[in-house]
Design a protein around this motif. Structure first.
Motif, short mmCIF file in Angstrom:
data_model
loop_
_atom_site.label_atom_id
_atom_site.label_comp_id
_atom_site.label_asym_id
_atom_site.label_seq_id
_atom_site.Cartn_x
_atom_site.Cartn_y
_atom_site.Cartn_z
N LEU A 92 -6.64 -1.60 8.97
CA LEU A 92 -5.68 -1.61 7.87
C LEU A 92 -6.09 -2.65 6.83
CD1 LEU A 92 -2.37 -1.37 9.91
CD2 LEU A 92 -3.27 0.39 8.39
N THR A 93 -5.85 -2.33 5.60
CA THR A 93 -6.25 -3.25 4.52
C THR A 93 -5.56 -4.60 4.66
OG1 THR A 93 -4.55 -2.22 3.12
CG2 THR A 93 -6.81 -1.46 2.83
N LYS A 94 -4.31 -4.64 5.14
CA LYS A 94 -3.60 -5.91 5.27
C LYS A 94 -4.23 -6.81 6.33
CE LYS A 94 -0.05 -4.59 8.65
NZ LYS A 94 -0.53 -5.54 9.69
N PHE A 111 -1.20 -8.79 -2.49
CA PHE A 111 -0.65 -7.43 -2.53
C PHE A 111 -0.91 -6.66 -1.23
CE2 PHE A 111 -1.61 -8.63 -6.91
CZ PHE A 111 -0.37 -8.42 -7.51
N LYS A 112 -1.32 -7.37 -0.19
CA LYS A 112 -1.76 -6.69 1.04
C LYS A 112 -0.64 -5.87 1.70
CE LYS A 112 -0.97 -10.78 3.94
NZ LYS A 112 -1.63 -11.77 4.82
N ARG A 113 0.60 -6.29 1.56
CA ARG A 113 1.70 -5.55 2.20
C ARG A 113 2.30 -4.48 1.27
NH1 ARG A 113 2.83 -7.34 7.06
NH2 ARG A 113 2.20 -9.47 7.64
N LYS A 114 2.02 -4.59 0.00
CA LYS A 114 2.54 -3.60 -0.95
C LYS A 114 1.67 -2.34 -0.96
CE LYS A 114 4.70 -7.00 -3.99
NZ LYS A 114 6.08 -6.59 -3.67
N TYR A 115 0.42 -2.50 -0.55
CA TYR A 115 -0.47 -1.35 -0.52
C TYR A 115 -1.32 -1.46 0.75
CZ TYR A 115 -3.53 2.37 -2.14
OH TYR A 115 -4.21 3.55 -2.25
#
Length: 292
Positions: A45-47, A55-59
């Motif tokens: 996952l990107t986060k 912005f890791k949790r927004k996208y």
């Protein structure tokens, strides 16, 4: 001579060009830097990887989905840049009409109606030319067709759900036979990089090179329009109604305390710096009369 409006528009195009080039550099560098990481860790996952990104949790998506989303975002942004370029061109045309009204107060505003049913007054450029009193046929034929092509391409991209390109755009492509390609290849310093006026497929796409072509084409088109506006209003009227009052306001009371030769020198520098205007004897006499 150039209007201040043209200089502002050129500055806007330069800023858009710089921003777009910067965006393209960073966007492509991301692919180069993370291609191997993304392919080796498709479920990550990107986060969990970009932990310092605010912005890791927004996208938050998996790496295997990132490439598709990356391309979708790129398509959206490049379309937005194209529409922004066109919007600034329309703003330039509106600013030219306001400029013309400063020189000739009999010129009607954009909202006024043309009573003659034989005069086309639908497109913005028609409205501006009609109110200033310029025949649109004064534009080069290639310029008129190019403006139609870009406008229809813009419409095509806005209504991208349509299956086929419009008949008007298709007619331009069919009739072109490389005439527009040859024209702009001779006009542009670096020739056309991405646009092919004779290709249906090209009418449906945007790319880095196409955006750069459009910026450069609008530079040439706006310069031609600017010249027509100046010719119609005349340099003499522009000097009398705008440039001399502006110069005198800039100088204020200083103009009464210096010799005429010095005033002429300052006026010459002012005209060249702001309007790219080389003053002649006639303009000098107009200035002398205004300060006598």
């Amino acid at each position: 001579m150039k209007t201040v409006e043209l200089r502002k528009y050129y500055n806007t195009l330069s800023e858009l060009n710089n921003s777009f080039t910067h965006y393209s550099l960073v966007w492509n560098q991301f692919n180069l830097d993370y291609d191997e990481v993304l392919n080796k860790n498709p479920e990550t996952l990107t986060k969990d990887y970009f932990i310092n990104n605010p912005f890791k949790r927004k996208y938050n998506i998996k790496f295997k989905e990132l490439e598709i989303e990356h391309d979708k975002t790129h398509t959206t942004l490049i379309k937005g840049i194209f529409l922004l370029i066109y919007t600034h061109f329309e703003s330039y045309l509106k600013e030219l009409l306001l400029f013309a009204q400063l020189i000739d107060d009999s010129i009607e505003p954009l909202e006024s109606k043309i009573e003659n049913p034989d005069i086309q007054d639908f497109l913005l450029i028609d409205k501006v030319f009609n109110r200033i009193g310029i025949n649109k046929d004064s534009l080069k034929e290639e310029t008129k067709i190019t403006l139609d092509y870009i406008r229809l391409k813009r419409n095509r991209l806005i209504h991208s759900n349509a299956d086929n390109i419009s008949k008007s755009l298709n007619d331009i492509i069919k009739k072109d036979e490389d005439d527009l390609n040859n024209y702009w290849n001779n006009i542009l310093p670096s020739k056309l990089q991405g646009i092919d006026f004779s290709s249906k497929e090209n009418a449906n796409i945007l790319s880095f090179n196409i955006i750069i072509d459009i910026i450069n084409i609008f530079r040439g088109v706006s310069a031609e329009i600017d010249n027509l506006i100046i010719e119609s209003l005349t340099e003499v009227k522009i000097v009398e109604k705008l440039i001399i009052p502006e110069f005198k306001e800039l100088q204020k009371r200083k103009i009464n305390n210096i010799k005429q030769e010095r005033i002429l020198s300052k006026f010459k520098n002012f005209c060249e710096a702001k309007y790219a205007l080389i003053i002649n004897d006639n303009i000098q006499e107009i200035l002398k009369s205004s300060i006598a």
